[in-house]
Structures are given as C-alpha cells and as structure tokens.
Design an enzyme around this catalytic site. Structure first.
Site, PDB file in Angstrom:
ATOM      1  N   ASP A  66      12.794  -1.869  12.228  1.00  0.00           N
ATOM      2  CA  ASP A  66      12.499  -1.942  10.792  1.00  0.00           C
ATOM      3  C   ASP A  66      12.958  -0.643  10.133  1.00  0.00           C
ATOM      4  OD1 ASP A  66      11.544  -2.294   8.275  1.00  0.00           O
ATOM      5  OD2 ASP A  66       9.464  -2.646   8.840  1.00  0.00           O
ATOM      6  N   LYS A 122       5.972   6.445  -1.980  1.00  0.00           N
ATOM      7  CA  LYS A 122       5.380   6.125  -0.678  1.00  0.00           C
ATOM      8  C   LYS A 122       5.517   7.288   0.299  1.00  0.00           C
ATOM      9  CE  LYS A 122       5.544   2.450   2.849  1.00  0.00           C
ATOM     10  NZ  LYS A 122       6.120   1.135   3.145  1.00  0.00           N
ATOM     11  N   ASP A 148       4.077  -6.257   0.264  1.00  0.00           N
ATOM     12  CA  ASP A 148       4.859  -5.215   0.916  1.00  0.00           C
ATOM     13  C   ASP A 148       5.025  -4.094  -0.108  1.00  0.00           C
ATOM     14  OD1 ASP A 148       6.648  -3.540   2.187  1.00  0.00           O
ATOM     15  OD2 ASP A 148       8.345  -4.912   2.041  1.00  0.00           O
ATOM     16  N   GLU A 204       3.995  -2.904   9.424  1.00  0.00           N
ATOM     17  CA  GLU A 204       5.209  -3.570   8.959  1.00  0.00           C
ATOM     18  C   GLU A 204       6.001  -4.260  10.076  1.00  0.00           C
ATOM     19  OE1 GLU A 204       7.172  -0.519   6.753  1.00  0.00           O
ATOM     20  OE2 GLU A 204       5.688  -0.560   5.135  1.00  0.00           O
TER      21      GLU A 204
END
Length: 602
Positions: free
Chosen positions: A193, A70, A7, A170
């Site tokens: 999420d 990210k 992850d 994800e």
C-alpha cells in the site's frame, strides 16, 4: 442510520456505505468520489473551503492552503521538517505540532482540527447522498500509525461529529476489499500500500473468512508526496537556471506541476510541462520523460524494499509461498512501482481497477460487517512492536510480543525489590531491545501499596490492546484490590518515524551485545542478592559445615566477586551458578535450623 466507511488519506479522502448489500463509494455534487485532503482558510476570514475548491488556491495562497495534514497527525516538533510544508508550523521539539496561519486566521490550529473539516465534508457528502444523518464511521489508518496518531485520528472524527466505531488498518482494508470477492478459501497475500503520504506492507492469511495479519511493516512518512517533492526540486532547479531564485508562489506552482507530470508519465513516455505567465509574466516550459522521473523516484521507492523483506521474515514466509500480491494506493499506478513490486516478490501483482479506492472500499465493507449487512468476515490485526515495562536493573520485560494478534490482553505479577518500598514507578515501553533505555517510553504510572519486606507486595500488571490498536495499562495492588489505570494517549512514542523503522533492524544488529548485557545484569542482580545471604549463612551455620565445603563456598563467592569486577556476562553467570550449587548443603542446614526454631517456639 448508515455506518460510513472512510479512507482519510494524505492526498485524497473517500467515503462510502453499504447499499442493498453492496459496498459503494459516494460522489459529491460534481460526480467525484475523491475529495482532495485540502483545506483553504480565506485571507478575509469566513468559512474555510475544503476539497477541490481549496486545492485550486494552493498557488495563490500556499501559506493558507493546508495539504498533507495526515503527515502531522499525532506528531511533535522533532518529528517533522517544516521546510516540507508550504504553510507555517509551530513545531517546538517536545510539543504537538500546530499550524500557524497568517493573520487573520485561527491561531495555532491542530492537525486534528483540520482533519475534522475534511471528515465533516465527507459526512456532508454522505448525508446528501443517503438523505439521512450519518453519525458513525469506520476510519482507516496506516498499519504503522502509533498510538498518538491513532488517537489523533479518533479525535478528528469526534470533532467532525462522528462516533468512530473502528480504526481499521489500511492494508487490512485493501485485503478485505480484494479478498471478499476473489481470494480462495485459504490464501496468503501481501498488500503493498503506497499512498500519497504513507507506506504499509502487510502479510495476511485468509482462511474461512478470517483475515489474520501475520506481519506488518511500514513508514508513516513515506509516499507519493516524496516523489512529488523530488520532482518539484528538479523543476525548481531548471527554473532557477533561467530566472534565478524563485518566490514561494512559483515553488507552489512547480509543486502542483510536478504532481501533474508524475500522473501523466505513469501512462506516457514524455510530458511537456508548460506554465504560462508564471510569477506574473514569465513563461516556464520544459520537457520531461519517464526515465527522468524514475531516476528521481527510484530512491523513494527503494526505501520500501527492506520493509517488504522484514515483513516476509516476520511472517516466516518466503515470497514464493505467497498466493497473491495486491497493490493499493495511488502511487502504485507508476510503472516503476509495479515493476519494483514484481521484482521484490517474484510475481506480477494484482491491481484493482482503481487502487486509490481500494482502502476506502475495504472500510465500507468493514462498516457493513459491523452493521450486519455483509457476510461476517473476521479481521485479526497485529501489534507491530513489543510492549512491556522496565524492571529492576533497567531491563525490558515484554508483556505483549510484537506481531501478537489484536485485540488481546496479557499480564504478569510483580513485587517490590526493596524493603519498605511504598510504591512502584511503572514505565510502559515499546520496542525490541533488551534494555529499557534503548526502547521508547509510552507513559509512566505510579502504583502505591503498603510498605513491607522485600517481595511482600503483589502488583498485577495487565496490558490490553483494543481493536483499534490503542493500549490500556491496568495495575492492581492485589493485597488491597486497588486498581490504577493508564490510558496511553498523547504521550505515546514521541519519536520520529525513522527511529520507529530502525528499531527492528537495530534489535538484530545489536542482538549479541544486548543479550550479553541482559545476561550480565540478571546475573549481577542475582549475585548482589546471593552474596550477602551466603555471608550471613556462613556466620550462622559455618561451624557446622565440613572445612572443605566451607572453603569451596568461600572460593565460589570470591569468584563471583571477581566476575562482577570483570564485567564478563558469561563468567558471572557461570560463577553465580557455581555458588548456587556450592551452597545447597548450607541452604539445607539453614532450613533445618529455621524449622527447629519454629517447633521450639510456643
């Protein structure tokens, strides 16, 4: 050789393997499973620090400590707000974003290079734990990552010395981690999420071990970082009321304090924030309560509501038809978020013991499936937006509709619209609008073919989306059997995420006018083809027609010309249909005449 599940998170990153049939997450030498997604480049040069060591430098050296990288993956200058980052950026509007460290330092680092350092650290932790090389990985990405962001993630893995076997969405990873142990044979679930830098909501159906993503929505620039930012701005205001304008190191200290306060207020009603010797001498102390945090965080959390509603709509379900709602991501620890999800979906959400680890656990399980060490569950993701090409007249021709299960392939045959045309410019588009100009261009492809009369060329266009959600466009000149291939990489969807999020909403808001303009354009193309043909046909066969029938054709042709000038889609469509019907006898005469000539010729 173990296949890693990773992850790669905005705030923290994790890695794991399947050991003796069980998915496990690996800890570093200090016993921590989570590695902060932070990289520090020392002022004197030397090897960069990664993880916890780097995170401790963000106050003293905010301009040399890279956080939330990210959010920069696969982005261009117009997509980012440099003010949201403590380190300097090179962000020319149409160029990929790069990180400009102060000298001495690497000039113009790409986000992929920084992410590769984080991945290399995770790879090292794994190799120390298992005692063998780890060179293959499954890496998770937000479901709404577009192609450039996915390709950037893959490149980061390759730079870290990893062969990326699969990019896994994800929410699907979270559902996999939960569903492997707890879901019934047939369940419909929502995965909410909410991580540090991204938000995803996916609706999945699980039947007989098959995870089918019915719909997905999200925002790759929305997460707990935005709550931290709002709270740090609030704290900065309090600080400046007493001490005046703050320097960069003070702002960095307040940002770190905001994150600590947010975490503390997830379990406590009050928090005393104290920063002694701030700015070398000053002491800053302030008391925060949960209601203040929630007032600041509520606008951020509220931005997820429309994504939840849209995902349910796309899946064709109501909230009451869901069997489970799952939370994933560290931001879901906040009571505000959990209460919000319960209100939106009408049910108490399920939470893992550690929701920030759920996605990583799903990645490990997927790695186990690929290795054959875990039960063979099947994951079926979907493409979040339609893909197609621009056709003559500026229309969007959809090849793969949104929410199509991937991997998939689809194609159509096209021809030349103009005589003696020797090539076709193929514009690959993504979006939900009827007209090409309102969608996003992913790339262009020039397809050569032999010139000839209108309609003589035969070009097959095939779109293929692989399991990672990456697009390949194949164009084949079927007469010469020649292929031209376009791999969508860095040029994909160079627009900011707010436009991505607005696309579906705008397609609904403008549905009537878009449909009207498409109808008019299609009718206009038909009219411009039909009118010259009718005129030529009347010159050739007019005397053979009854006078009344000829007058009817001329009247209908005049009505088409009038409708073209009026701009009315419905009027033009009706006029073209009327002219089509009126010329049926004329068309039959022309066919008969052509047959006579063919029979007379030797």
């Amino acid at each position: 050789m173990s296949l890693l599940g990773i992850d790669l998170g905005t705030t923290n990153s994790l890695a794991g393997i399947v050991d003796s049939g069980f998915p496990i997450l690996l800890a570093d030498s200090q016993g921590s499973r989570m590695t902060p997604s932070a990289v520090f480049f020392p002022p004197g040069g030397g090897e960069p620090a990664i993880g916890h060591v780097a995170l401790r430098q963000r106050i003293l050296h905010p301009d040399r400590t890279i956080l939330s990288v990210k959010r920069l993956m696969g982005r261009r200058g117009q997509d980012v707000d440099p003010a949201r980052f403590r380190f300097p950026l090179i962000s020319a509007p149409n160029d990929p974003v790069r990180i400009a460290l102060p000298n001495p330092g690497p000039p113009g680092l790409s986000p992929e290079e920084v992410s590769a350092l984080i991945l290399r650290r995770l790879k090292g932790i794994a190799e120390s734990a298992v005692g063998e090389p780890c060179e293959r990985a499954v890496i998770t990405v937000p479901a709404y990552f577009h192609d450039a962001q996915r390709q950037a993630t893959r490149r980061a893995g390759e730079l870290a010395g990893l062969q990326v076997e699969r990019l896994l969405n994800e929410p699907t990873a979270a559902a996999l981690a939960y569903g492997l142990h707890r879901c019934e044979d047939h369940s419909r679930i929502a995965v909410y999420d909410f991580g540090g830098g991204t938000f995803d909501i996916s609706i999945l159906e699980i039947r007989g071990g098959v995870f089918d993503v019915l719909a997905t929505q999200g925002d790759t620039y929305l997460g707990g970082d935005d709550i931290d930012w709002a709270l740090s701005r609030f704290l900065l205001g309090r600080f400046e009321e007493t001490y005046g304008p703050a320097k960069l190191d003070v702002e960095s200290a307040l940002s770190e304090a905001a994150e600590r306060a947010k975490i503390a207020l997830s379990t406590s009603d009050e928090y005393l924030l104290e920063l002694p010797f701030l700015d070398g001498a000053r002491h800053f102390s302030t008391r925060l309560d949960r209601s203040t945090l929630e007032d600041l965080a509520r606008p951020v959390v509220e931005r997820t509501r429309r994504h939840c509603r849209q995902a349910l709509h796309d899946a064709g379900l109501s909230a009451s038809e869901l069997d489970h709602v799952i939370l994933a991501g560290g931001s879901t620890y906040m009571p505000l978020v959990r209460n919000f999800v319960e209100e939106v979906f009408g049910r108490t959400p399920h939470t893992a013991s550690a929701p920030e680890e759920t996605v990583a656990l799903g990645a490990v399980i997927q790695a186990g499936i690929l290795e054959g060490t875990l039960p063979n569950l099947v994951l079926l993701d979907v493409t979040p937006l339609s893909l197609g090409i621009e056709t003559f007249g500026g229309l969007m021709n959809v090849i793969i509709p949104r929410n199509t299960t991937i991997p998939c392939k689809a194609g159509e045959m096209f021809t030349n619209a103009i005589s003696n045309q020797d090539s076709m410019l193929l514009r690959v588009l993504q979006g939900e609008r009827e007209l090409a100009r309102d969608n996003w261009e992913l790339g262009k492809l020039e397809i050569p073919f032999e010139p000839g009369p209108k309609g003589s060329a035969r070009v097959g266009i095939q779109f293929g989306i692989d399991a990672d959600g990456i697009l390949e466009v194949l164009a084949r000149d079927t007469l010469r059997n020649a292929d031209t291939v376009l791999h969508i990489r860095d040029t994909a969807v160079n627009v900011d995420d707010e436009r991505v999020e607005r696309m579906i909403t705008e397609s609904v808001e403008h549905a009537f006018e878009d449909f009207s303009e498409r109808t008019f354009t299609e009718a206009k193309l038909k009219a411009e083809e039909l009118l010259p043909a009718v005129e030529a046909g009347l010159r050739q066969m007019g005397p053979a027609l009854p006078a009344a029938e000829r007058r009817q054709i001329e009247s209908c042709a005049a009505e088409v010309e009038r409708a073209l000038r009026s701009g009315s889609a419905n009027d033009l469509k009706s006029a073209v249909e009327a002219l089509d019907q009126a010329t049926e006898a004329l068309a039959a005469l022309l066919v008969d005449k052509a047959l006579e000539r063919a029979l007379e010729s030797p």
